[in-house]
Motif scaffolding. Structure first.
Motif: not given
Ligand code: ACM
Length: 414
Positions: A325-351
């Protein structure tokens, strides 16, 4: 290069995982767009369904799969379904590394969820760092690691010990007998335990490491009988903990006089031990199945209805569940055109995420803020929680090591 050599040479500051930081190839791989999302989102499940650790890892697999099904039944992420790709590494660390590589290269998984033991996580670590992917690891572990490619969902030593050691000294006495298996996880937990005991006026009467695969505890039990410690502090894992608990009970050692306080024993081990033999002993963990919240009620109900009314949830399966569910919440916050390890990780931190144990949060060090609890096992196989924390507790992966800490920059050495 050995990790310690690397850290020494790196001096005061390094961006590091256990394998010695991001290598040049990893940085190059990280520079490309990591994940071209198609109609669905491939994710790897790398839990052993066969072999020695399957008893516990099967439940982690089940919990992660349940979360994937929940997410898909609610419409997926950005309208795309999660597509689980399941590998069985058969409890063999080298096979975890091999299958992780396959999931990341052949199957193009956006993330992989897996592992119970530290041995298998350490086997995957160089692979996930080299591929610059993310490995979501749900298990309690020893800390002293700081990879930027592992999302650590389980407790590190300060989150399981800070509350229980002082409480145990106060309630049972200062003389501790440390027993664990002979590998990195119990040894590092005991390092931290010894630090706390020294600070709090406790003492170690004996420290013992039983080889993995060795299920005869008679000499340990004889020694416990003669040493008469106040507390048995246990980091015995899996089936071996089941054997230890049964033999302890059969030897008529009484939890009222010499309680076992375990960092690894959960509902799943207690189910195998049998409630009567487990009753009266204690565990320290961030989640117990009887936790009374609507989120936990939903989790337990969904788990039982999917896998059977006699199944149990526990602190590692809960983390396997909430990490998806944390992964899902992170991925929802990422632009689908810019899904990278860096963007997923950045979105996951602090959520923040409302998990069955309470609201959890991923720290910038990629470990998770959790809710430590101490509970006593009952004859019905459930735990009676005796000690809660007022607030969630931050992870300190280097708590046993003065002057070292793990931050968003990697490992910092003072
Ligand atoms: C463990 O090996 N992290 C329990």
């Amino acid at each position: 290069m050995k990790r310690r050599e690397f850290l020494n040479r790196a001096g005061a500051f390094s961006v590091a995982g256990v394998s010695g930081g991001l290598s040049a190839p990893a940085l190059l791989l990280g520079a490309r767009p990591a994940h071209a999302l198609g109609d669905d989102i491939p994710v790897g499940l790398l839990f052993s369904l066969t072999g020695a650790v399957a008893v516990v890892e099967h439940t982690l697999h089940d919990a992660a799969l349940l979360a994937i099904e929940e997410i898909n039944s609610q419409g997926g992420i950005h309208g795309r379904m999660l597509r689980p790709i399941i590998e069985d590494p058969a409890s063999d660390p080298a096979t975890y590394a091999d299958r992780a590589r396959r999931l990341m290269i052949r199957d193009k998984c956006v993330s992989v969820f897996g592992s119970y033991t530290s041995a298998s996580r350490q086997a995957v670590l160089p692979v996930v760092e080299q591929r610059n992917n993310l490995y979501w690891y749900p298990t309690l572990y020893e800390g002293r690691e700081c990879s930027r490619n592992i999302m650590y969902g389980g407790a590190v030593p300060n989150q399981q010990q800070d509350n229980v050691i002082s409480w145990a000294i106060e309630n049972f006495g200062p003389r501790f007998y440390l027993i664990g298996n002979n590998y990195v996880y119990p040894k590092e937990e005991n390092n931290y335990c010894k630090k706390l005991l020294a600070e709090l006026g406790g003492e170690v009467v004996h420290e013992e490491y039983v080889p993995l695969g060795h299920s005869d505890f008679s000499s340990a039990i004889n020694r416990i009988r003669s040493e008469k410690p106040d507390v048995i502090f246990a980091t015995v894992v899996g089936d071996l903990d089941v054997a230890f608990a049964r033999q302890y009970h059969a030897a008529e050692l009484n939890p009222d006089q010499m309680p076992v306080i375990s960092l690894t024993r959960s509902e799943v081990e207690v189910k195998a031990i049998g409630g009567e033999a487990a009753a009266g002993h204690f565990s320290s963990a961030p989640y117990f199945m009887q936790h009374d919240t609507p989120e936990n009620e939903r989790f337990v109900e969904a788990y039982k209805s999917r896998y059977g009314g006699d199944q149990v949830t526990h602190f590692v399966s809960e983390a396997a569940y909430f990490q998806v569910h944390q992964f899902k919440a992170a991925l929802e916050a990422v632009d689908p055109q810019n899904v990278t390890t860096e963007t997923i990780r950045a979105a996951a931190v602090g959520k923040k995420l409302l998990a069955p144990q309470g609201e959890v949060l991923i720290d910038e060090n990629l470990h998770t803020h959790l809710w430590p609890k101490v509970a006593q096992w009952q004859a019905d196989g459930q735990a009676n929680v005796l000690l809660n924390t007022a607030d969630r507790v931050a992870p300190k992966p280097y708590a046993a090591y003065e002057g070292q800490s793990c931050t968003g920059e990697g490992l910092i050495k003072a």
